[in-house]
Design a protein around this motif. Structure first.
Motif, short mmCIF file in Angstrom:
data_model
loop_
_atom_site.label_atom_id
_atom_site.label_comp_id
_atom_site.label_asym_id
_atom_site.label_seq_id
_atom_site.Cartn_x
_atom_site.Cartn_y
_atom_site.Cartn_z
N ALA A 172 2.96 6.51 -3.17
CA ALA A 172 2.35 6.20 -2.05
C ALA A 172 1.01 6.26 -2.47
N LEU A 173 0.87 7.72 -3.57
CA LEU A 173 -0.92 7.13 -4.08
C LEU A 173 -0.66 6.79 -5.35
N ALA A 174 -0.05 6.01 -5.64
CA ALA A 174 -0.16 5.30 -7.02
C ALA A 174 -0.85 4.17 -6.26
N PHE A 175 -0.14 3.54 -5.51
CA PHE A 175 0.20 2.62 -4.60
C PHE A 175 -1.63 1.80 -4.46
N LEU A 176 -1.79 2.95 -2.75
CA LEU A 176 -2.57 2.98 -2.49
C LEU A 176 -3.86 2.82 -3.06
N GLY A 177 -3.55 4.21 -3.91
CA GLY A 177 -5.16 4.54 -5.18
C GLY A 177 -5.41 3.60 -5.59
N GLY A 178 -4.44 2.09 -5.56
CA GLY A 178 -5.12 1.35 -6.65
C GLY A 178 -4.59 0.94 -7.99
N LEU A 179 -3.98 2.18 -8.33
CA LEU A 179 -2.93 2.48 -9.26
C LEU A 179 -2.67 1.29 -10.40
N TRP A 180 -1.95 0.43 -9.45
CA TRP A 180 -1.43 -0.68 -9.67
C TRP A 180 -1.44 -2.28 -9.79
N MET A 181 -2.35 -2.54 -8.80
CA MET A 181 -3.44 -3.30 -8.85
C MET A 181 -4.33 -3.33 -7.73
N PRO A 182 -5.93 -4.51 -7.97
CA PRO A 182 -7.12 -3.60 -7.87
C PRO A 182 -6.80 -3.56 -5.97
N TRP A 196 -10.33 7.66 0.70
CA TRP A 196 -10.59 9.23 1.21
C TRP A 196 -9.19 9.57 0.60
N LEU A 197 -8.92 8.45 -0.51
CA LEU A 197 -7.68 8.98 -1.35
C LEU A 197 -7.77 9.60 -2.51
N PRO A 198 -7.36 10.84 -3.42
CA PRO A 198 -7.10 11.34 -4.70
C PRO A 198 -7.41 10.56 -5.58
N THR A 199 -6.45 9.42 -5.77
CA THR A 199 -6.00 8.35 -6.61
C THR A 199 -7.01 7.54 -6.89
N HIS A 200 -7.60 6.99 -5.70
CA HIS A 200 -8.83 6.19 -5.90
C HIS A 200 -9.92 6.71 -6.07
N ALA A 201 -9.77 7.38 -6.22
CA ALA A 201 -11.66 8.80 -6.40
C ALA A 201 -10.82 8.84 -8.00
#
Length: 245
Positions: A172-182, A196-201
Motif C-alpha cells: 500500500a505504501l509503495a503503490f500510493l507513494g509512487g514507487l511503482w509508477m509516477p 502526506w505519506l512517508p513513501t512519497h516524501a
C-alpha cells in the motif's frame, strides 16, 4: 547495543532469501520497468523514466530490507524466546529499537548502491558527484523511518499474522507513494493521499536532487514526524510486550 547491531547484520547477510529480495530484486525490477524506456520526460515532471525509477527502486529495495525483514525477524524472535533473553540484559527499550533500526538500515545500503550502479551502467544515467552522494545518503537515512515501522509491526502482530500485515502495509505504501509508477499519471485522489505519506516524501528527497534542487523542507518534516511516531510506537509496543511476559 553495538554487539546486537553486529549480530543482526551478520544474521541478515547469511539469509540468502532476504539478500535476494532486498539486494538483487530491486535493480532487476528497475531494468524491467525502465530498461526499454525512452529518455523523454515523464508527464508533469522534469525527469525521465531512468532517473525517476532509479530513486524509486532504490527506495523500494531499502524498504524491503528494513520493513519486511525487520518485522518478520522480530515476530519470530518473540516466539522463539530470544527477545525474552534480551530483556534479562541491561539493554533498554530505546536501545533495542535503535539496534534493530541501525542493523536493518545498514543492510539496506547495498541495494541502494546497486540500483544506482545499474542505472549508470545500463541506462546511462549521468549526474554530478554531489548528486550521486546526496541521493545515496538521503535514501539511506530515509530508510530509518521504515526500519522503525518494521520494529513496530513485529511487536504488533504474531508470527503467523506478521507477514500478511507487513506485506499489506508495504504494498500500500509503495503503490500510493509512487514507487511503482509516477504519481502524475495516477488519479488526483491518489496524489492527494500520497502527499502526506512517508513513501512519497522518501522518494521526493532523491527526485529533488536529480532535478538539481535541495530536498523540500515539507518532505523532510514529514519523514521526521513519521520517524518519531514509528520509533515511539515501537518502543511502547516493546515495553508492553515486556509487561505481558
Amino acid at each position: 547495543m553495538t554487539t546486537l547491531i553486529k549480530l543482526e547484520i551478520i544474521r541478515a547477510l547469511r539469509n540468502k532469501k532476504f539478500m535476494f529480495f532486498s539486494v538483487i530484486y530491486p535493480p532487476a525490477l528497475y531494468l524491467i520497468i525502465a530498461g526499454g524506456a525512452d529518455s523523454k520526460p515523464i508527464r508533469g515532471m522534469q525527469l525521465d523514466m531512468g532517473l525517476y525509477f532509479m530513486v524509486s527502486m532504490a527506495a523500494f529495495g531499502a524498504m524491503t530490507a528494513v520493513l519486511l525483514g525487520n518485522s518478520e525477524r522480530i515476530a519470530k524472535e518473540r516466539e522463539s524466546g530470544w527477545v525474552r533473553q534480551l530483556r534479562l540484559t541491561a539493554l533498554p527499550a530505546r536501545g533495542y529499537v535503535a539496534a534493530k533500526m541501525g542493523a536493518a538500515a545498514t543492510v539496506s545500503l547495498p541495494s541502494i548502491v546497486l540500483v544506482m550502479i545499474v542505472a549508470a551502467t545500463v541506462k546511462g544515467v549521468r549526474l554530478e558527484a554531489w548528486q550521486w552522494l546526496a541521493i545515496a545518503g538521503g535514501t539511506w537515512l530515509g530508510s530509518f523511518v521504515f526500519a522503525a515501522l518494521g520494529v513496530a509491526i513485529g511487536y504488533l502482530a504474531t508470527g503467523d499474522a506478521v507477514r500478511p500485515i507487513a506485506m499489506l502495509i508495504y504494498f500500500a505504501l509503495a503503490f500510493l507513494g509512487g514507487l511503482w509508477m509516477p504519481l502524475t499519471i495516477l488519479p488526483q485522489w491518489v496524489q492527494n493521499i500520497a502527499e502526506w505519506l512517508p513513501t512519497h516524501a522518501y522518494t521526493a528527497l532523491g527526485t529533488a536532487v536529480e532535478a538539481g534542487n535541495a530536498p523540500h523542507v515539507k518532505d523532510m518534516a514529514i519523514l521526521a514526524g513519521y520517524l518519531l511516531l514509528f520509533t515511539a510506537g515501537a518502543a511502547w509496543l516493546y515495553r508492553k510486550d515486556t509487561r505481558k511476559a
